[in-house]
Design a protein around this motif. Structure first.
Motif, PDB file in Angstrom:
ATOM      1  N   ASP A  35       0.041  43.765  78.184  1.00  0.00           N
ATOM      2  CA  ASP A  35       1.063  44.204  77.240  1.00  0.00           C
ATOM      3  C   ASP A  35       2.278  44.867  77.898  1.00  0.00           C
ATOM      4  O   ASP A  35       3.241  45.208  77.205  1.00  0.00           O
ATOM      5  N   LEU A  36       2.272  45.047  79.214  1.00  0.00           N
ATOM      6  CA  LEU A  36       3.417  45.619  79.904  1.00  0.00           C
ATOM      7  C   LEU A  36       4.142  44.527  80.689  1.00  0.00           C
ATOM      8  O   LEU A  36       3.508  43.771  81.417  1.00  0.00           O
ATOM      9  N   PRO A  37       5.456  44.437  80.557  1.00  0.00           N
ATOM     10  CA  PRO A  37       6.195  43.400  81.286  1.00  0.00           C
ATOM     11  C   PRO A  37       6.352  43.750  82.755  1.00  0.00           C
ATOM     12  O   PRO A  37       6.215  44.913  83.156  1.00  0.00           O
ATOM     13  N   THR A  38       6.646  42.758  83.562  1.00  0.00           N
ATOM     14  CA  THR A  38       6.903  42.981  84.976  1.00  0.00           C
ATOM     15  C   THR A  38       8.226  43.725  85.140  1.00  0.00           C
ATOM     16  O   THR A  38       9.230  43.382  84.525  1.00  0.00           O
ATOM     17  N   ASP A  39       8.214  44.766  85.975  1.00  0.00           N
ATOM     18  CA  ASP A  39       9.394  45.599  86.161  1.00  0.00           C
ATOM     19  C   ASP A  39      10.485  44.855  86.935  1.00  0.00           C
ATOM     20  O   ASP A  39      10.230  43.865  87.629  1.00  0.00           O
ATOM     21  N   VAL A  40      11.717  45.391  86.836  1.00  0.00           N
ATOM     22  CA  VAL A  40      12.859  44.767  87.508  1.00  0.00           C
ATOM     23  C   VAL A  40      13.869  45.837  87.921  1.00  0.00           C
ATOM     24  O   VAL A  40      13.996  46.890  87.270  1.00  0.00           O
ATOM     25  N   TYR A  41      14.553  45.576  89.040  1.00  0.00           N
ATOM     26  CA  TYR A  41      15.602  46.464  89.549  1.00  0.00           C
ATOM     27  C   TYR A  41      16.875  45.644  89.689  1.00  0.00           C
ATOM     28  O   TYR A  41      16.838  44.501  90.175  1.00  0.00           O
ATOM     29  N   MET A  42      17.991  46.199  89.262  1.00  0.00           N
ATOM     30  CA  MET A  42      19.267  45.484  89.327  1.00  0.00           C
ATOM     31  C   MET A  42      20.287  46.359  90.043  1.00  0.00           C
ATOM     32  O   MET A  42      20.423  47.549  89.728  1.00  0.00           O
ATOM     33  N   ALA A  43      21.000  45.772  91.014  1.00  0.00           N
ATOM     34  CA  ALA A  43      21.983  46.545  91.772  1.00  0.00           C
ATOM     35  C   ALA A  43      23.203  45.695  92.094  1.00  0.00           C
ATOM     36  O   ALA A  43      23.126  44.461  92.156  1.00  0.00           O
ATOM     37  N   ILE A  44      24.320  46.373  92.289  1.00  0.00           N
ATOM     38  CA  ILE A  44      25.551  45.733  92.749  1.00  0.00           C
ATOM     39  C   ILE A  44      25.978  46.423  94.034  1.00  0.00           C
ATOM     40  O   ILE A  44      26.137  47.647  94.076  1.00  0.00           O
ATOM     41  N   GLU A  45      26.138  45.629  95.091  1.00  0.00           N
ATOM     42  CA  GLU A  45      26.555  46.144  96.388  1.00  0.00           C
ATOM     43  C   GLU A  45      27.866  45.484  96.786  1.00  0.00           C
ATOM     44  O   GLU A  45      28.040  44.276  96.615  1.00  0.00           O
ATOM     45  N   ALA A  46      28.780  46.289  97.323  1.00  0.00           N
ATOM     46  CA  ALA A  46      30.082  45.786  97.733  1.00  0.00           C
ATOM     47  C   ALA A  46      30.385  46.257  99.145  1.00  0.00           C
ATOM     48  O   ALA A  46      29.570  46.942  99.780  1.00  0.00           O
ATOM     49  N   ALA A  47      31.571  45.912  99.631  1.00  0.00           N
ATOM     50  CA  ALA A  47      31.949  46.321 100.987  1.00  0.00           C
ATOM     51  C   ALA A  47      32.008  47.833 101.119  1.00  0.00           C
ATOM     52  O   ALA A  47      31.847  48.363 102.223  1.00  0.00           O
ATOM     53  N   ASN A  48      32.222  48.527 100.005  1.00  0.00           N
ATOM     54  CA  ASN A  48      32.262  49.989 100.034  1.00  0.00           C
ATOM     55  C   ASN A  48      30.949  50.621  99.600  1.00  0.00           C
ATOM     56  O   ASN A  48      30.907  51.771  99.188  1.00  0.00           O
ATOM     57  N   GLY A  49      29.839  49.880  99.720  1.00  0.00           N
ATOM     58  CA  GLY A  49      28.512  50.448  99.499  1.00  0.00           C
ATOM     59  C   GLY A  49      27.892  50.066  98.174  1.00  0.00           C
ATOM     60  O   GLY A  49      28.334  49.127  97.493  1.00  0.00           O
ATOM     61  N   LEU A  50      26.844  50.810  97.810  1.00  0.00           N
ATOM     62  CA  LEU A  50      26.157  50.580  96.538  1.00  0.00           C
ATOM     63  C   LEU A  50      27.052  51.067  95.401  1.00  0.00           C
ATOM     64  O   LEU A  50      27.420  52.243  95.346  1.00  0.00           O
ATOM     65  N   ILE A  51      27.384  50.159  94.492  1.00  0.00           N
ATOM     66  CA  ILE A  51      28.276  50.494  93.386  1.00  0.00           C
ATOM     67  C   ILE A  51      27.492  51.050  92.206  1.00  0.00           C
ATOM     68  O   ILE A  51      27.857  52.063  91.609  1.00  0.00           O
ATOM     69  N   ALA A  52      26.382  50.417  91.875  1.00  0.00           N
ATOM     70  CA  ALA A  52      25.561  50.869  90.748  1.00  0.00           C
ATOM     71  C   ALA A  52      24.200  50.205  90.834  1.00  0.00           C
ATOM     72  O   ALA A  52      24.045  49.135  91.429  1.00  0.00           O
ATOM     73  N   ALA A  53      23.209  50.853  90.229  1.00  0.00           N
ATOM     74  CA  ALA A  53      21.862  50.289  90.193  1.00  0.00           C
ATOM     75  C   ALA A  53      21.123  50.822  88.976  1.00  0.00           C
ATOM     76  O   ALA A  53      21.346  51.963  88.554  1.00  0.00           O
ATOM     77  N   ILE A  54      20.256  49.985  88.430  1.00  0.00           N
ATOM     78  CA  ILE A  54      19.386  50.388  87.330  1.00  0.00           C
ATOM     79  C   ILE A  54      17.969  49.940  87.678  1.00  0.00           C
ATOM     80  O   ILE A  54      17.740  48.771  87.995  1.00  0.00           O
ATOM     81  N   ALA A  55      17.033  50.888  87.645  1.00  0.00           N
ATOM     82  CA  ALA A  55      15.631  50.571  87.909  1.00  0.00           C
ATOM     83  C   ALA A  55      14.859  50.611  86.595  1.00  0.00           C
ATOM     84  O   ALA A  55      14.739  51.670  85.981  1.00  0.00           O
TER      85      ALA A  55
END
Length: 297
Positions: A91-111
């Protein structure tokens, strides 16, 4: 019969969805790049690196009985990771992590690690039901522990007889979850792997360098601690003795998973007999190779 692991990796095993671009980004930017989906999560990243160093890690985590979960388990098994003890939830879904990385580093992430948190101590059952240990005969090997677990579960682990004989290696999942590790500061065999920001959060102050952060965490009761600071000097300390080393200078092409790579390389190096200074240097080299893109994804 299940294969015997060299080390147990406890925590998040999920899909990493990473968008990378060679451009600089600011809020609201829309730029070309590449989007990939790869096995990830702190426990998974550590396990994959340990495998590359010749160890046989076992995963203790939750993965849903869904299409994404089946694919993730197949990927892990294909890498040679031990998946026999994973808690598969209906009954629990598989977890996921989403991130955006650019030349100036990690811009944003959601776990989205809600399933790991919801599963709670179910993922630890193999340590108590005889498959990997019991309360009377606890697991006596190395354990890599991920700070994605809930504060309640981390507090339980801090005093649990199931971990009384373990060589416990602990990392926060992110600065936002660093304070969860306060419960493990006084654990007699725990080694904490944190970056400079996370060290500051644990000590409720700001540090100028990793050596000062390392010394402060030892004063606060940490048994042993390693503090990294990106491309600046990293430090390792135990029993009041702090050593420092500088990472190689490299062109950074990715950041997600760098800390996990450092931690796994350090664990593997010590298991293979390297002394403190050599293990720290090798771990920094491995992390530098990873962020430069030399280490395969």
């Amino acid at each position: 019969m299940s294969a015997a692991p060299d080390i147990i990796c406890i925590g998040s095993v999920l899909w990493d969805v990473i968008g990378r671009t060679a451009s600089h980004m600011r809020a609201g930017a829309d730029v070309p790049g590449r989007i990939t989906r790869l096995p990830g999560g702190v426990a998974m990243n550590i396990a994959m690196t340990l495998k590359r160093f010749g160890l046989s890690p076992a995963l203790l985590t939750v993965i849903g009985r869904d299409v994404d979960g089946d694919a993730l388990v197949a990927e892990a098994q294909g890498m040679g990771l031990i998946c026999d003890h994973i808690y598969r939830s209906d009954d629990l879904p598989t977890d996921v992590y989403m991130a955006i990385e650019a030349a100036n580093g990690l811009i944003a992430a959601i776990a989205d690690a809600h399933s790991l948190e919801a599963a709670g101590d179910k993922i630890l059952r193999p340590l108590s039901d005889g498959r990997l240990g019991t309360a009377d005969a606890p697991y006596a090997g190395s354990v890599a522990l991920d700070g994605n677990l809930t504060e309640d579960l981390l507090r339980s682990i801090a005093t649990s007889p199931l971990f009384a004989r373990a060589d416990l290696r602990v990392a926060p999942a992110s600065p936002g979850k660093a304070e969860r590790l306060l419960a493990l500061l006084g654990h007699p065999s725990a080694t904490l792997y944190v970056n400079l920001e996370e060290a500051g959060l644990l000590c409720q102050t700001h540090f100028d360098d990793s050596a000062k952060a390392c010394a402060a965490l030892l004063t606060r009761g940490a048994h042993r601690v390693l503090v990294t600071d990106g491309g600046r000097a990293a430090s390792e300390g135990t029993a009041g003795d702090v050593i420092t080393a500088h990472p190689p200078s490299v062109l950074v092409t990715r950041v997600t998973g760098a800390g996990d790579t450092f931690m796994a390389a350090h664990i593997a190096s010590e298991r293979q007999g390297l002394d403190r200074r050599a293990a720290l240097a090798r771990a920094l080299d491995a992390a530098a190779a990873y962020v430069s893109g030399e280490t395969p994804l």
